[in-house]
Structures are given as structure tokens and as C-alpha cells.
Design a protein around this motif. Structure first.
Motif, PDB file in Angstrom:
ATOM      1  N   GLN A   2     -29.759  37.686  33.583  1.00  0.00           N
ATOM      2  CA  GLN A   2     -29.561  38.804  34.155  1.00  0.00           C
ATOM      3  C   GLN A   2     -30.701  38.808  35.041  1.00  0.00           C
ATOM      4  OE1 GLN A   2     -26.278  38.968  33.463  1.00  0.00           O
ATOM      5  NE2 GLN A   2     -26.576  40.853  33.890  1.00  0.00           N
ATOM      6  N   GLN A  33     -27.466  44.269  46.284  1.00  0.00           N
ATOM      7  CA  GLN A  33     -26.090  44.618  46.489  1.00  0.00           C
ATOM      8  C   GLN A  33     -25.747  45.880  45.424  1.00  0.00           C
ATOM      9  OE1 GLN A  33     -23.119  42.210  47.954  1.00  0.00           O
ATOM     10  NE2 GLN A  33     -24.725  40.598  48.197  1.00  0.00           N
ATOM     11  N   PHE A  88     -23.145  48.850  39.348  1.00  0.00           N
ATOM     12  CA  PHE A  88     -23.742  47.677  39.369  1.00  0.00           C
ATOM     13  C   PHE A  88     -24.769  47.208  40.296  1.00  0.00           C
ATOM     14  CE2 PHE A  88     -21.865  46.282  35.113  1.00  0.00           C
ATOM     15  CZ  PHE A  88     -20.492  46.950  35.236  1.00  0.00           C
ATOM     16  N   ASP A  92     -29.618  38.742  44.768  1.00  0.00           N
ATOM     17  CA  ASP A  92     -29.506  37.194  44.860  1.00  0.00           C
ATOM     18  C   ASP A  92     -30.606  36.346  44.410  1.00  0.00           C
ATOM     19  OD1 ASP A  92     -30.436  36.896  48.376  1.00  0.00           O
ATOM     20  OD2 ASP A  92     -31.069  38.057  46.893  1.00  0.00           O
ATOM     21  N   ASN A  96     -28.703  31.494  46.151  1.00  0.00           N
ATOM     22  CA  ASN A  96     -27.604  32.539  46.522  1.00  0.00           C
ATOM     23  C   ASN A  96     -26.672  32.931  45.523  1.00  0.00           C
ATOM     24  OD1 ASN A  96     -28.884  32.601  49.333  1.00  0.00           O
ATOM     25  ND2 ASN A  96     -27.811  30.439  49.451  1.00  0.00           N
ATOM     26  N   ASP A  97     -26.899  32.494  44.434  1.00  0.00           N
ATOM     27  CA  ASP A  97     -25.917  33.252  43.299  1.00  0.00           C
ATOM     28  C   ASP A  97     -26.579  34.732  43.170  1.00  0.00           C
ATOM     29  OD1 ASP A  97     -25.997  30.064  41.240  1.00  0.00           O
ATOM     30  OD2 ASP A  97     -25.023  30.729  42.990  1.00  0.00           O
ATOM     31  N   MET A  98     -25.503  35.216  42.652  1.00  0.00           N
ATOM     32  CA  MET A  98     -25.853  36.957  42.318  1.00  0.00           C
ATOM     33  C   MET A  98     -26.012  36.956  40.762  1.00  0.00           C
ATOM     34  SD  MET A  98     -24.504  39.442  45.121  1.00  0.00           S
ATOM     35  CE  MET A  98     -22.574  39.411  44.573  1.00  0.00           C
ATOM     36  N   ARG A  99     -26.867  37.854  40.330  1.00  0.00           N
ATOM     37  CA  ARG A  99     -26.921  38.177  39.068  1.00  0.00           C
ATOM     38  C   ARG A  99     -26.874  39.749  38.908  1.00  0.00           C
ATOM     39  NH1 ARG A  99     -26.447  33.698  39.017  1.00  0.00           N
ATOM     40  NH2 ARG A  99     -27.632  31.936  37.954  1.00  0.00           N
ATOM     41  N   PHE A 100     -25.795  40.165  37.997  1.00  0.00           N
ATOM     42  CA  PHE A 100     -25.463  41.618  37.930  1.00  0.00           C
ATOM     43  C   PHE A 100     -26.261  42.084  36.824  1.00  0.00           C
ATOM     44  CE2 PHE A 100     -21.996  42.517  40.831  1.00  0.00           C
ATOM     45  CZ  PHE A 100     -21.773  40.787  41.315  1.00  0.00           C
ATOM     46  N   GLY A 101     -26.651  43.363  36.688  1.00  0.00           N
ATOM     47  CA  GLY A 101     -27.241  44.250  35.513  1.00  0.00           C
ATOM     48  C   GLY A 101     -26.046  44.665  34.777  1.00  0.00           C
ATOM     49  N   ALA A 102     -26.555  45.495  33.636  1.00  0.00           N
ATOM     50  CA  ALA A 102     -25.659  45.724  32.801  1.00  0.00           C
ATOM     51  C   ALA A 102     -24.532  47.112  33.150  1.00  0.00           C
ATOM     52  CB  ALA A 102     -26.206  46.031  31.316  1.00  0.00           C
TER      53      ALA A 102
END
Lengths: 110, 115
Positions: A2, A33, A88, A92, A96-102
Motif C-alpha cells: 500500500q 488521485q 480512497f 502512482d 505507473n501502477d496505482m496503489r490505494f489506501g484503506a
């Protein structure tokens, strides 16, 4: 792994009040984002802010970005019951992969 | 409907069976991402594919999980020999390009339940 971490985890406010959610991240980013997720649905893109921008507006949404503190905030003004959702942030990474928070679960009471 | 389509919306499998989750990206999008979400949690990246290629599968377990995005047809996330811990919502997203700064468009997910 994360990247973004939202704060608070849950927020409950009355209709008409403003809601502020924060996001902190660890590594350098190109973009950040914000997304909204209604219960049982997929995520909906709200706003994108680039690393060279400090503030961005979209309707009742205001996003700020402080790269020195590695943090962002999402402000929803004059909240409505329909704003009830999980929010959320996503950052990036170099590939360029995206990582989301909880996420922050926002409840707006009518 | 020009959005990202996932099917089925709900899938029930018994332990040891196979689960196949399908995702049709938005028209014109050739980049597909799969995520997994547990209740009350955020999305965990699994795999990023471009037509016929796996670009990044760093978030996908090495065993039992595979993904493909053929030249024709939807992207498929396949889970073999499912276990109870595979129960989750699986979301697919697509984007126009793979470069940073592109919003991802999400489907409404497949909720996988393992009996």
C-alpha cells in the motif's frame, strides 16, 4: 504494498457541513488521485492532482497536495447525504501502477 | 453500456473448484488492472495487463492465480483450487494508456464466495 494511507478511517458529519479527509504516502509520486466508492459498487474517479500542482478544484471538491510532507487532503464542501461513501487516495509508482489506501468511510447524516 | 463490465457479479464456489472472473474494458482501452478488496479495506493491486501481455503481476499470488488479456475477448482472472481465503470482491479497471496520470475506470466487481 500500500502507498497511500487515509485519515481518518471513518468520519460522520451532518448534511451541510464540510468533510476533510487526508492521505499520506511514503515515496515520491508523479500523480495522486482520489476515488469514491459507494457500497457494493466499483470506484469512481473524482480528481487527479499532479506533483507540480498544489491545489485543484472540481465542483464541491477541493484537493491539496503537499509533496514536502507527502500528504494530500480532500475537502467536500456543503456535504449531502449522497456523498456518503468510502473515499480512497491512490498514488502512482514508477511503473505507473496505482496503489490505494484503506479509505475513509464518510457518513453524511440528513 | 460503454463502461467496464465484469461478470459474473456474484460467484459461489466450493473449496477446490476453479473460479473464472471476466472483465471487458471500456471501449478503446487496452490496459487492464485487477484488484482485490476485502470488506472494510482498500483495494490491493494484483496484476496489470496490456493486450496479450502481463506488464506487472507483482501483487498476484504465485500459485493458483493467473490472468490473461487475449487479443480478442475479455480479460480473465483465474483462480484454481479455491480456498476460503480467496473470498473477496475482485475489481477490474481499465485505462486508455498505461502512462501515469490516467484515471482508471472500474467495473462493479465480482464478489467471490467460497463455501
Amino acid at each position: 504494498s500500500q502507498q497511500g494511507e487515509e485519515d481518518p478511517q471513518a468520519l460522520s458529519i451532518q448534511e451541510g457541513e464540510n468533510a476533510t479527509m487526508n492521505c499520506s504516502y511514503k515515496t515520491s509520486i508523479n500523480n495522486l488521485q482520489w476515488y469514491r466508492q459507494n457500497s457494493g459498487r466499483g470506484l469512481v474517479h473524482l480528481i487527479l492532482i499532479r506533483s507540480n500542482e498544489r491545489e485543484k478544484h472540481s465542483g464541491r471538491l477541493r484537493v491539496t497536495l503537499d509533496t514536502s510532507k507527502k500528504s494530500s487532503s480532500l475537502l467536500i464542501t456543503a456535504s449531502r447525504a449522497a456523498d456518503t461513501a468510502s473515499y480512497f487516495c491512490a498514488t502512482d509508482e514508477e511503473n505507473n501502477d496505482m496503489r490505494f489506501g484503506a479509505g475513509t468511510r464518510l457518513t453524511v447524516k440528513p | 453500456n460503454a463502461g467496464v463490465m465484469q461478470n459474473p457479479r456474484h460467484l459461489v464456489r466450493r473449496r477446490g473448484q476453479e473460479a473464472r472472473l471476466r472483465c471487458s474494458p471500456m471501449k478503446g482501452h487496452s490496459h487492464v488492472y485487477w484488484y482485490r478488496q476485502l470488506p472494510e479495506e482498500g483495494l490491493k493491486f494484483m496484476v496489470y495487463l496490456q493486450k496479450e501481455n502481463i506488464i506487472d503481476e507483482s501483487g498476484m499470488p504465485k500459485e493458483r492465480f493467473s490472468a490473461e488479456f487475449p487479443k480478442e475477448g475479455p480479460s480473465i482472472l483465474r483462480i484454481q483450487q479455491v480456498v476460503r481465503g480467496d473470498s473477496a470482491a475482485y475489481f477490474c479497471a481499465s485505462s486508455l494508456t498505461g502512462t501515469g496520470g490516467q484515471p482508471q475506470h472500474f467495473g462493479d466487481g465480482t464478489r467471490l464466495s467460497i463455501l
